[in-house]
Design a protein around this motif. Structure first.
Motif, PDB file in Angstrom:
ATOM      1  N   SER A 217       8.515  -0.041   0.030  1.00 33.54           N
ATOM      2  CA  SER A 217       8.211  -0.633   1.358  1.00 33.54           C
ATOM      3  C   SER A 217       7.373   0.163   2.136  1.00 33.54           C
ATOM      4  O   SER A 217       6.517  -0.195   3.067  1.00 33.54           O
ATOM      5  CB  SER A 217       9.280  -1.545   2.567  1.00 33.54           C
ATOM      6  N   LEU A 218       8.002   1.197   1.890  1.00 34.10           N
ATOM      7  CA  LEU A 218       7.227   2.842   2.905  1.00 34.10           C
ATOM      8  C   LEU A 218       5.470   2.973   2.370  1.00 34.10           C
ATOM      9  O   LEU A 218       4.482   3.340   3.084  1.00 34.10           O
ATOM     10  CB  LEU A 218       7.457   4.008   3.250  1.00 34.10           C
ATOM     11  N   ALA A 219       5.372   3.506   0.813  1.00 30.39           N
ATOM     12  CA  ALA A 219       4.591   3.211   0.355  1.00 30.39           C
ATOM     13  C   ALA A 219       3.350   2.004   0.029  1.00 30.39           C
ATOM     14  O   ALA A 219       2.040   2.022   0.684  1.00 30.39           O
ATOM     15  CB  ALA A 219       4.434   3.029  -1.019  1.00 30.39           C
ATOM     16  N   ALA A 220       3.852   0.310   0.454  1.00 32.04           N
ATOM     17  CA  ALA A 220       3.448  -0.204   1.014  1.00 32.04           C
ATOM     18  C   ALA A 220       3.114  -1.044   1.809  1.00 32.04           C
ATOM     19  O   ALA A 220       1.477  -1.209   2.225  1.00 32.04           O
ATOM     20  CB  ALA A 220       4.412  -1.571  -0.226  1.00 32.04           C
TER      21      ALA A 220
ATOM     22  N   ALA B 231      -1.192   4.912   8.041  1.00 33.37           N
ATOM     23  CA  ALA B 231      -1.624   4.978   6.992  1.00 33.37           C
ATOM     24  C   ALA B 231      -0.921   6.189   6.037  1.00 33.37           C
ATOM     25  O   ALA B 231      -0.275   6.745   5.501  1.00 33.37           O
ATOM     26  CB  ALA B 231      -2.997   4.407   6.029  1.00 33.37           C
ATOM     27  N   PHE B 232      -2.094   7.540   6.852  1.00 32.36           N
ATOM     28  CA  PHE B 232      -1.656   8.380   6.222  1.00 32.36           C
ATOM     29  C   PHE B 232       0.010   9.205   6.491  1.00 32.36           C
ATOM     30  O   PHE B 232       0.527   9.618   5.590  1.00 32.36           O
ATOM     31  CB  PHE B 232      -2.750   9.862   6.933  1.00 32.36           C
TER      32      PHE B 232
ATOM     33  N   ALA C 134       4.947  10.482   4.085  1.00 33.13           N
ATOM     34  CA  ALA C 134       6.471  10.294   4.122  1.00 33.13           C
ATOM     35  C   ALA C 134       6.965  10.157   2.760  1.00 33.13           C
ATOM     36  O   ALA C 134       7.555  10.591   2.033  1.00 33.13           O
ATOM     37  CB  ALA C 134       6.982   9.601   5.177  1.00 33.13           C
ATOM     38  N   VAL C 135       6.318   9.361   2.417  1.00 31.93           N
ATOM     39  CA  VAL C 135       6.781   8.903   0.774  1.00 31.93           C
ATOM     40  C   VAL C 135       6.616  10.106  -0.280  1.00 31.93           C
ATOM     41  O   VAL C 135       7.736  10.287  -0.977  1.00 31.93           O
ATOM     42  CB  VAL C 135       5.605   7.338   0.433  1.00 31.93           C
ATOM     43  N   LEU C 136       5.444  10.435  -0.084  1.00 31.93           N
ATOM     44  CA  LEU C 136       5.359  11.763  -1.873  1.00 31.93           C
ATOM     45  C   LEU C 136       6.388  12.708  -0.818  1.00 31.93           C
ATOM     46  O   LEU C 136       7.197  13.467  -2.260  1.00 31.93           O
ATOM     47  CB  LEU C 136       3.680  12.406  -1.065  1.00 31.93           C
TER      48      LEU C 136
ATOM     49  N   PRO D 238       3.880   9.053  -9.197  1.00 33.39           N
ATOM     50  CA  PRO D 238       1.871   9.583  -9.721  1.00 33.39           C
ATOM     51  C   PRO D 238       1.362   8.242  -8.437  1.00 33.39           C
ATOM     52  O   PRO D 238       0.530   8.241  -7.980  1.00 33.39           O
ATOM     53  CB  PRO D 238       2.072   9.211 -11.090  1.00 33.39           C
ATOM     54  N   GLU D 239       1.822   6.580  -8.618  1.00 38.87           N
ATOM     55  CA  GLU D 239       0.977   5.475  -8.245  1.00 38.87           C
ATOM     56  C   GLU D 239       0.905   5.308  -6.478  1.00 38.87           C
ATOM     57  O   GLU D 239       0.095   5.259  -5.842  1.00 38.87           O
ATOM     58  CB  GLU D 239       1.502   3.603  -8.186  1.00 38.87           C
ATOM     59  N   TYR D 240       1.708   6.564  -6.267  1.00 43.20           N
ATOM     60  CA  TYR D 240       1.955   6.870  -4.859  1.00 43.20           C
ATOM     61  C   TYR D 240       0.735   7.819  -4.138  1.00 43.20           C
ATOM     62  O   TYR D 240       0.147   8.069  -3.148  1.00 43.20           O
ATOM     63  CB  TYR D 240       2.700   7.478  -4.201  1.00 43.20           C
TER      64      TYR D 240
END
Length: 209
Positions: free
Chosen positions: A154-157, A171-172, A177-179, A185-187
């Motif tokens: 959800s965070l990445a989406a 968005a940044f 945060a998600v990384l 890799p998709e993130y």
């Protein structure tokens, strides 16, 4: 495997077979996952726990007809929020998006555990995103993260949807945060594309690498 050495699957050790299937799905080895899940199903056809792994394996192999049959059996044996969520995904794969959304709403309404609520709301967000509705998608992702702040899909989406809305600073923040949480890799790819769209080629290259 050690469990199966002590208590073979053909003698009824379906829990170990289901465990092997789940691990194989996590590795992306869907053929092995299907073999283990099918073995569990044959041993105990009325044990519902074999079917989620079998559905994931069939979907991974692109055998949506088999996944649908397994889903029908799972719904017959066990109906809960997770089952509804899987049903929503299968409906979506068939192109029946309105039905998928209705099933996902039912999953969100039925779910008790925060993680289940988050998963159902995330699926609603993905359906909204695919309809080209980033504002609605963002609302679902926000709701998912209120229930489970560490729900990284959800965070990445949400970062992706915010980027589409031109809210790049937010968005940044979400991508960073998600990384930090889980470096899939998709993130990193999506974050790199966002950096590139802003002319930050050095940062983009870092993410691509």
């Amino acid at each position: 495997r050690r469990s199966l050495e002590l208590f073979p699957g053909e003698q009824g050790n379906v829990d170990a077979l289901v465990g092997l299937a789940a691990l194989a799905n996590a590795r992306g080895d869907y053929a092995a996952a299907r073999t283990s899940a099918e073995s569990a199903r044959k041993q105990r056809p009325q044990r519902w726990t074999a079917y989620p792994a079998l559905i994931d394996a069939c979907n991974g192999l692109g055998d949506y007809a088999a996944a649908g049959k397994a889903m029908d059996k799972l719904q017959e044996l066990h109906e809960d929020a997770q089952t509804m969520g899987r049903a929503a995904q299968i409906l979506r794969d068939k192109g029946w998006r309105e039905d998928a959304a209705a099933m996902a709403y039912n999953a969100a309404a039925t779910a008790d555990a925060p993680a289940e609520k988050a998963a159902a709301l995330y699926r609603l967000g993905e359906l909204a995103w695919e309809r080209g509705e980033p504002v609605e998608a963002t609302g679902h992702y926000d709701a998912a993260l209120r229930f489970a702040p560490d729900h990284h899909p959800s965070l990445a989406a949400r970062g992706r949807a915010l980027a589409a809305l031109g809210r790049t600073d937010e968005a940044f923040r979400d991508y960073q945060a998600v990384l930090t949480q889980v470096a899939l890799p998709e993130y990193a790819l999506e974050a790199g594309e966002l950096y590139a769209s802003m002319g930050l080629d050095g940062d983009a290259t870092t993410q691509y690498e």
